[in-house]
Design a protein around this motif. Structure first.
Motif, PDB file in Angstrom:
ATOM      1  N   HIS A  86       0.825  -1.210   0.000  1.00 53.67           N
ATOM      2  CA  HIS A  86       0.000   0.000   0.000  1.00 53.67           C
ATOM      3  C   HIS A  86       0.859   1.259   0.000  1.00 53.67           C
ATOM      4  N   LEU A  87       2.051   1.188   0.578  1.00 59.33           N
ATOM      5  CA  LEU A  87       2.931   2.350   0.690  1.00 59.33           C
ATOM      6  C   LEU A  87       3.578   2.723  -0.643  1.00 59.33           C
ATOM      7  N   ILE A  88       3.960   1.741  -1.440  1.00 56.21           N
ATOM      8  CA  ILE A  88       4.703   2.009  -2.673  1.00 56.21           C
ATOM      9  C   ILE A  88       3.948   2.967  -3.611  1.00 56.21           C
ATOM     10  N   PRO A  89       2.663   2.751  -3.909  1.00 54.04           N
ATOM     11  CA  PRO A  89       1.975   3.733  -4.767  1.00 54.04           C
ATOM     12  C   PRO A  89       1.853   5.117  -4.126  1.00 54.04           C
ATOM     13  N   LEU A  90       1.769   5.162  -2.811  1.00 59.03           N
ATOM     14  CA  LEU A  90       1.682   6.459  -2.136  1.00 59.03           C
ATOM     15  C   LEU A  90       2.988   7.240  -2.229  1.00 59.03           C
ATOM     16  N   LEU A  91       4.118   6.540  -2.281  1.00 60.40           N
ATOM     17  CA  LEU A  91       5.407   7.216  -2.426  1.00 60.40           C
ATOM     18  C   LEU A  91       5.566   7.826  -3.812  1.00 60.40           C
ATOM     19  N   ALA A  92       4.902   7.250  -4.795  1.00 63.72           N
ATOM     20  CA  ALA A  92       4.988   7.766  -6.163  1.00 63.72           C
ATOM     21  C   ALA A  92       4.038   8.935  -6.393  1.00 63.72           C
ATOM     22  N   LEU A  93       2.991   9.024  -5.621  1.00 62.24           N
ATOM     23  CA  LEU A  93       1.969  10.041  -5.847  1.00 62.24           C
ATOM     24  C   LEU A  93       2.498  11.476  -5.791  1.00 62.24           C
ATOM     25  N   PRO A  94       3.329  11.865  -4.810  1.00 61.05           N
ATOM     26  CA  PRO A  94       3.807  13.255  -4.789  1.00 61.05           C
ATOM     27  C   PRO A  94       4.577  13.654  -6.054  1.00 61.05           C
ATOM     28  N   VAL A  95       5.420  12.773  -6.575  1.00 61.40           N
ATOM     29  CA  VAL A  95       6.179  13.144  -7.769  1.00 61.40           C
ATOM     30  C   VAL A  95       5.252  13.212  -8.984  1.00 61.40           C
ATOM     31  N   CYS A  96       4.221  12.371  -9.011  1.00 63.76           N
ATOM     32  CA  CYS A  96       3.247  12.449 -10.107  1.00 63.76           C
ATOM     33  C   CYS A  96       2.500  13.780 -10.053  1.00 63.76           C
TER      34      CYS A  96
END
Length: 188
Positions: free
Chosen positions: A30-40
């Motif tokens: 669950h954490l991995i997609p959340l880490l990508a969200l800010p850069v997106c």
């Protein structure tokens, strides 16, 4: 006769997995997609020509190219992040029945581990590049910003994103242990 299974820690419920998934692996998925969200989200204003505090000339591309490129890159990034759920879900072990021809077949662990590891390796290389440019190792310089606030925000946003590689390797290791190691013997 009472048999208990050697329990290495809290287990999460994951639909369709042959063995229970550790709680930490479920949380990491669950954490991995959340880490990508800010850069997106950081990229989106750049698609429309807003420089996000970068003290460099804007892109020479037209908005007709920049907007689809940035949106496509962001969707692709999140899509890859969501694929790592396959390491803690049944569809990472058995092809779903709805897939024609292959549905219901067991997926060999290394058919998942090898491509996932290659992806993690790419993101780990991004981590190395981020460290080199952010901290000016060997004279490498980062992008110039108009002020320290923008630079700090960019560093945090990209720093979260580059944690992906090592976290993916941890997730892959958990998948490997769960799929490739013999089950723990029952204690009596």
């Amino acid at each position: 006769m009472n048999h208990t299974i050697n329990n290495p820690g809290p287990q999460a419920t994951s639909p369709g997995t042959a063995r229970p998934v550790p709680g930490w692996a479920e949380n990491l998925a669950h954490l991995i997609p959340l880490l990508a969200l800010p850069v997106c989200l950081w990229r989106l204003p750049i698609a429309f020509g807003y420089r996000m505090g970068m003290d460099e000339p804007g892109s020479q591309w037209s908005l007709w190219l920049t907007i689809p490129y940035v949106f496509g890159l962001s969707v692709l990034t999140e899509g890859v992040a969501l694929l790592y759920f396959g390491l803690v879900r049944g569809w990472g072990e058995v092809v779903p029945d709805r897939v024609p021809v292959l549905g219901g077949r067991r997926i060999p662990p290394f058919a998942v581990i090898v491509p996932a590891s290659l992806g993690a390796l790419v993101f780990t290389a991004l981590l190395v590049d981020w460290v080199v440019t952010t901290f000016g190792v060997a004279g490498a310089s980062n992008v110039d910003f108009t002020n320290g606030w923008w630079e700090g925000l960019a560093t945090v946003v990209s720093g979260l994103f580059v944690l992906w590689g090592p976290l993916m390797f941890v997730q892959i290791r958990g998948y490997h242990v769960r799929r490739c190691r013999p089950a723990a013997p029952a204690r009596g």
